[in-house]
Design a protein around this motif. Structure first.
Motif, PDB file in Angstrom:
ATOM      1  N   GLY A  37       0.808  -1.216   0.000  1.00  0.00           N
ATOM      2  CA  GLY A  37       0.000   0.000   0.000  1.00  0.00           C
ATOM      3  C   GLY A  37       0.836   1.258   0.000  1.00  0.00           C
ATOM      4  N   LEU A  38       1.930   1.242   0.770  1.00  0.00           N
ATOM      5  CA  LEU A  38       2.757   2.439   0.876  1.00  0.00           C
ATOM      6  C   LEU A  38       3.703   2.619  -0.307  1.00  0.00           C
ATOM      7  CD1 LEU A  38       3.527   2.615   4.695  1.00  0.00           C
ATOM      8  CD2 LEU A  38       1.716   3.715   3.391  1.00  0.00           C
ATOM      9  N   ASP A  39       3.943   1.533  -1.078  1.00  0.00           N
ATOM     10  CA  ASP A  39       4.753   1.668  -2.291  1.00  0.00           C
ATOM     11  C   ASP A  39       4.045   2.632  -3.224  1.00  0.00           C
ATOM     12  OD1 ASP A  39       6.712  -0.050  -1.456  1.00  0.00           O
ATOM     13  OD2 ASP A  39       6.023  -1.766  -2.639  1.00  0.00           O
ATOM     14  N   GLY A  40       4.735   3.638  -3.674  1.00  0.00           N
ATOM     15  CA  GLY A  40       4.131   4.623  -4.563  1.00  0.00           C
ATOM     16  C   GLY A  40       3.395   5.733  -3.838  1.00  0.00           C
ATOM     17  N   LEU A  41       3.244   5.614  -2.537  1.00  0.00           N
ATOM     18  CA  LEU A  41       2.564   6.656  -1.760  1.00  0.00           C
ATOM     19  C   LEU A  41       3.573   7.489  -0.974  1.00  0.00           C
ATOM     20  CD1 LEU A  41      -0.231   7.821  -0.968  1.00  0.00           C
ATOM     21  CD2 LEU A  41      -0.147   6.329   1.035  1.00  0.00           C
ATOM     22  N   LEU A  42       4.465   6.800  -0.281  1.00  0.00           N
ATOM     23  CA  LEU A  42       5.457   7.478   0.554  1.00  0.00           C
ATOM     24  C   LEU A  42       6.843   6.904   0.276  1.00  0.00           C
ATOM     25  CD1 LEU A  42       3.532   7.290   3.954  1.00  0.00           C
ATOM     26  CD2 LEU A  42       3.966   9.373   2.647  1.00  0.00           C
ATOM     27  N   PRO A  43       7.876   7.754   0.255  1.00  0.00           N
ATOM     28  CA  PRO A  43       9.229   7.209   0.113  1.00  0.00           C
ATOM     29  C   PRO A  43       9.572   6.353   1.332  1.00  0.00           C
ATOM     30  CG  PRO A  43       9.278   9.614   0.396  1.00  0.00           C
ATOM     31  CD  PRO A  43       7.841   9.197   0.361  1.00  0.00           C
ATOM     32  N   PRO A  44      10.405   5.326   1.147  1.00  0.00           N
ATOM     33  CA  PRO A  44      10.691   4.405   2.267  1.00  0.00           C
ATOM     34  C   PRO A  44      11.099   5.099   3.562  1.00  0.00           C
ATOM     35  CG  PRO A  44      11.569   3.516   0.238  1.00  0.00           C
ATOM     36  CD  PRO A  44      11.047   4.897  -0.092  1.00  0.00           C
ATOM     37  N   ARG A  45      11.878   6.157   3.496  1.00  0.00           N
ATOM     38  CA  ARG A  45      12.334   6.811   4.740  1.00  0.00           C
ATOM     39  C   ARG A  45      11.203   7.544   5.461  1.00  0.00           C
ATOM     40  NH1 ARG A  45      13.492   9.836   0.620  1.00  0.00           N
ATOM     41  NH2 ARG A  45      13.018  12.066   0.665  1.00  0.00           N
ATOM     42  N   SER A  46      10.101   7.801   4.769  1.00  0.00           N
ATOM     43  CA  SER A  46       8.985   8.530   5.378  1.00  0.00           C
ATOM     44  C   SER A  46       7.878   7.617   5.892  1.00  0.00           C
ATOM     45  CB  SER A  46       8.378   9.497   4.355  1.00  0.00           C
ATOM     46  OG  SER A  46       9.324  10.450   3.953  1.00  0.00           O
ATOM     47  N   ARG A  47       8.064   6.308   5.732  1.00  0.00           N
ATOM     48  CA  ARG A  47       7.013   5.363   6.123  1.00  0.00           C
ATOM     49  C   ARG A  47       7.098   5.013   7.602  1.00  0.00           C
ATOM     50  NH1 ARG A  47       7.818   1.177   1.078  1.00  0.00           N
ATOM     51  NH2 ARG A  47       7.492   2.760  -0.520  1.00  0.00           N
ATOM     52  N   PRO A  48       6.022   5.241   8.338  1.00  0.00           N
ATOM     53  CA  PRO A  48       6.025   4.770   9.727  1.00  0.00           C
ATOM     54  C   PRO A  48       6.136   3.245   9.750  1.00  0.00           C
ATOM     55  CG  PRO A  48       4.239   6.335   9.352  1.00  0.00           C
ATOM     56  CD  PRO A  48       4.812   5.978   8.008  1.00  0.00           C
ATOM     57  N   PRO A  49       6.797   2.690  10.754  1.00  0.00           N
ATOM     58  CA  PRO A  49       6.899   1.231  10.818  1.00  0.00           C
ATOM     59  C   PRO A  49       5.522   0.593  11.018  1.00  0.00           C
ATOM     60  CG  PRO A  49       7.828   2.236  12.793  1.00  0.00           C
ATOM     61  CD  PRO A  49       7.470   3.350  11.863  1.00  0.00           C
ATOM     62  N   PHE A  50       5.359  -0.598  10.477  1.00  0.00           N
ATOM     63  CA  PHE A  50       4.113  -1.347  10.657  1.00  0.00           C
ATOM     64  C   PHE A  50       3.999  -1.740  12.122  1.00  0.00           C
ATOM     65  CE2 PHE A  50       1.824  -5.433  10.745  1.00  0.00           C
ATOM     66  CZ  PHE A  50       0.626  -5.020  10.200  1.00  0.00           C
ATOM     67  N   SER A  51       2.815  -1.594  12.675  1.00  0.00           N
ATOM     68  CA  SER A  51       2.579  -1.955  14.065  1.00  0.00           C
ATOM     69  C   SER A  51       1.461  -2.980  14.142  1.00  0.00           C
ATOM     70  CB  SER A  51       2.193  -0.718  14.872  1.00  0.00           C
ATOM     71  OG  SER A  51       1.766  -1.107  16.156  1.00  0.00           O
ATOM     72  N   ALA A  52       1.668  -4.013  14.946  1.00  0.00           N
ATOM     73  CA  ALA A  52       0.638  -5.033  15.147  1.00  0.00           C
ATOM     74  C   ALA A  52      -0.272  -4.685  16.326  1.00  0.00           C
ATOM     75  CB  ALA A  52       1.285  -6.398  15.361  1.00  0.00           C
ATOM     76  N   LEU A  53      -0.075  -3.509  16.914  1.00  0.00           N
ATOM     77  CA  LEU A  53      -0.918  -3.103  18.043  1.00  0.00           C
ATOM     78  C   LEU A  53      -2.342  -2.834  17.559  1.00  0.00           C
ATOM     79  CD1 LEU A  53       1.498  -0.618  19.840  1.00  0.00           C
ATOM     80  CD2 LEU A  53       0.964  -2.973  20.502  1.00  0.00           C
ATOM     81  N   PRO A  54      -3.340  -3.098  18.397  1.00  0.00           N
ATOM     82  CA  PRO A  54      -4.725  -2.815  18.001  1.00  0.00           C
ATOM     83  C   PRO A  54      -4.923  -1.334  17.684  1.00  0.00           C
ATOM     84  CG  PRO A  54      -4.661  -4.119  20.020  1.00  0.00           C
ATOM     85  CD  PRO A  54      -3.250  -3.692  19.730  1.00  0.00           C
ATOM     86  N   ILE A  55      -5.812  -1.068  16.741  1.00  0.00           N
ATOM     87  CA  ILE A  55      -6.144   0.297  16.342  1.00  0.00           C
ATOM     88  C   ILE A  55      -7.573   0.561  16.791  1.00  0.00           C
ATOM     89  CG2 ILE A  55      -6.456   1.883  14.397  1.00  0.00           C
ATOM     90  CD1 ILE A  55      -4.464   0.113  12.832  1.00  0.00           C
ATOM     91  N   ASP A  56      -7.760   1.612  17.572  1.00  0.00           N
ATOM     92  CA  ASP A  56      -9.120   1.883  18.043  1.00  0.00           C
ATOM     93  C   ASP A  56      -9.849   2.829  17.094  1.00  0.00           C
ATOM     94  OD1 ASP A  56      -8.760   4.654  18.798  1.00  0.00           O
ATOM     95  OD2 ASP A  56      -7.870   3.992  20.677  1.00  0.00           O
ATOM     96  N   ALA A  57     -11.160   2.843  17.219  1.00  0.00           N
ATOM     97  CA  ALA A  57     -12.006   3.630  16.313  1.00  0.00           C
ATOM     98  C   ALA A  57     -11.677   5.118  16.379  1.00  0.00           C
ATOM     99  CB  ALA A  57     -13.482   3.399  16.645  1.00  0.00           C
ATOM    100  N   GLY A  58     -11.322   5.623  17.531  1.00  0.00           N
ATOM    101  CA  GLY A  58     -10.974   7.031  17.667  1.00  0.00           C
ATOM    102  C   GLY A  58      -9.745   7.389  16.847  1.00  0.00           C
ATOM    103  N   ALA A  59      -8.764   6.485  16.808  1.00  0.00           N
ATOM    104  CA  ALA A  59      -7.551   6.729  16.013  1.00  0.00           C
ATOM    105  C   ALA A  59      -7.885   6.729  14.522  1.00  0.00           C
ATOM    106  CB  ALA A  59      -6.494   5.674  16.325  1.00  0.00           C
TER     107      ALA A  59
END
Length: 118
Positions: A37-59
């Motif tokens: 998904g991030l290929d072509g959207l953001l340069p590699p140095r600008s990509r936040p690391p992938f996180s396996a932490l749960p994502i809440d609806a507010g976020a």
């Protein structure tokens, strides 16, 4: 005028890609989908690391709110990134499509064409 760099909105864009990546895959597949998904959207140095932490609806709501004010071209490029996330495993589940449709609605962009993914 020139568009603001999308890198300034890397965190909310990455959060939405991460959310879709984890929608119907295991952790290894989710990481690959996130990267696709991030290929072509953001340069590699600008990509936040992938996180396996749960994502809440507010976020998720906050991420959509932060991106919603961007120019249409940038919101559409994020929509295309979300389709690349879904396409990474070659299938489109009903849950993924519903989530894609909801995010695109929040961003006020048309749902990108998902082609033959089903």
């Amino acid at each position: 005028g020139a568009l603001p760099p999308l890198e300034t909105h890397a965190a909310p864009a990455a959060l939405l890609c991460s959310l879709l990546a984890r929608c119907s895959t295991g952790d290894d597949e989710a990481l690959e989908a996130y990267r696709a998904g991030l290929d072509g959207l953001l340069p590699p140095r600008s990509r936040p690391p992938f996180s396996a932490l749960p994502i809440d609806a507010g976020a998720v709501d906050d991420a959509i709110r932060r991106i919603a004010g961007l120019p249409h071209a940038q919101r559409s490029s994020i929509g295309a990134a979300l389709v690349r996330v879904i396409a990474a495993n070659g299938t489109l589940s009903a849950q993924e499509f519903d989530l894609l449709r909801a995010i695109c609605g929040g961003l006020a962009i048309p749902v990108p064409n998902t082609g033959t993914l089903r």
